[in-house]
Design a protein around this motif. Sequence first.
Motif, short mmCIF file in Angstrom:
data_model
loop_
_atom_site.label_atom_id
_atom_site.label_comp_id
_atom_site.label_asym_id
_atom_site.label_seq_id
_atom_site.Cartn_x
_atom_site.Cartn_y
_atom_site.Cartn_z
N ASP A 45 0.85 -1.20 0.00
CA ASP A 45 0.00 0.00 0.00
C ASP A 45 0.88 1.25 0.00
N ILE A 46 1.91 1.21 -0.83
CA ILE A 46 2.81 2.35 -0.96
C ILE A 46 2.14 3.43 -1.79
N ILE A 47 1.63 3.05 -2.95
CA ILE A 47 0.84 3.95 -3.79
C ILE A 47 -0.61 3.47 -3.73
N ASP A 48 -1.52 4.39 -3.43
CA ASP A 48 -2.93 4.02 -3.26
C ASP A 48 -3.66 4.17 -4.59
N PHE A 49 -3.64 3.10 -5.38
CA PHE A 49 -4.31 3.14 -6.67
C PHE A 49 -5.83 3.14 -6.52
N TRP A 50 -6.35 2.66 -5.39
CA TRP A 50 -7.79 2.74 -5.15
C TRP A 50 -8.21 4.21 -5.09
N ALA A 51 -7.46 5.01 -4.36
CA ALA A 51 -7.78 6.43 -4.23
C ALA A 51 -7.57 7.15 -5.56
N LEU A 52 -6.48 6.83 -6.25
CA LEU A 52 -6.17 7.50 -7.52
C LEU A 52 -7.19 7.18 -8.60
N SER A 53 -7.83 6.01 -8.50
CA SER A 53 -8.83 5.63 -9.50
C SER A 53 -10.10 6.48 -9.36
N LYS A 54 -10.29 7.08 -8.18
CA LYS A 54 -11.46 7.92 -7.93
C LYS A 54 -11.16 9.40 -8.15
N LYS A 55 -9.94 9.79 -7.78
CA LYS A 55 -9.58 11.20 -7.87
C LYS A 55 -8.07 11.32 -8.02
#
Length: 268
Positions: free
Chosen positions: A43-53
């Motif tokens: 969970d170094i880069i949060d791709f879940w968050a980036l996929s939303k905003k």
Amino acid sequence: MKNTAYRTIWISDLHLGSTQCQADILLDFLKFNDSEKLYLVGDIIDFWALSKKMYWPRDHNTVIQKLLRKARHGTQIIYVPGNHDDNVREYDNHVFGDITVKTSDVHTTAAGKKFLVVHGDEYDAIARHHEWVARLGSKSYDILLEINRYLRLLRRVFGIPQSQFSLAAYVKYKVKNIVQFISDYEENIVNTLRDDGLDGVICGHIHHAEIKDIGGFLYVNTGDFVESCTAIVEHTNGALELVKWLKSETTVHDEPQEEALENAVYHS
């Protein structure tokens, strides 16, 4: 402030790309702490968050540059992806900018103890079999952290000393089901790995830093850099320590302070 040198450092759950990442404190930690080996435990880069905003401020980019610089200067960096950056798992054993990606790794301490290094979502039944529930829980957790973030901003605006109170941590400790989940997670990962010829496991995932002996098997959790700002370090003698990094806001030079959590040192 002088740099502290360790044999190994483990950090996880940075959540770069999320508004919850405390990148300023993370950069402080990376600046004043060196090691021969550095594990990025998921969970170094949060791709879940980036996929939303799309959210990627300058200091998040500085974190990446700092890590790459450490790798170029001789630090062995191993990136063990988590569930928020699980797309990186496709590149197992690939090397990017002197950083090696591994889905898991076995680390041997200076004292000869063997630890599996893994993010830990693999041992979380909810994350594995009910991803929508995991995402809902993650969203709820983000809301609590966002409230914390605004509280920190208000304290800064009004010159109020920063409090160590965390609403998310308070909820985790007080809500019975969440406390039980943490306990079940710890027991599950330990029971699964106990007979694999290991002395312990070092993981992240649940944002709950701890060093705990469970029936002769050492459970170690790195915590995170969104809420607790903690890391696991290995000293040259093989002793493991859980440290909490506090950024001082009262000194002229804004120097960080290092504080070892009580009863959080394991000597082999």
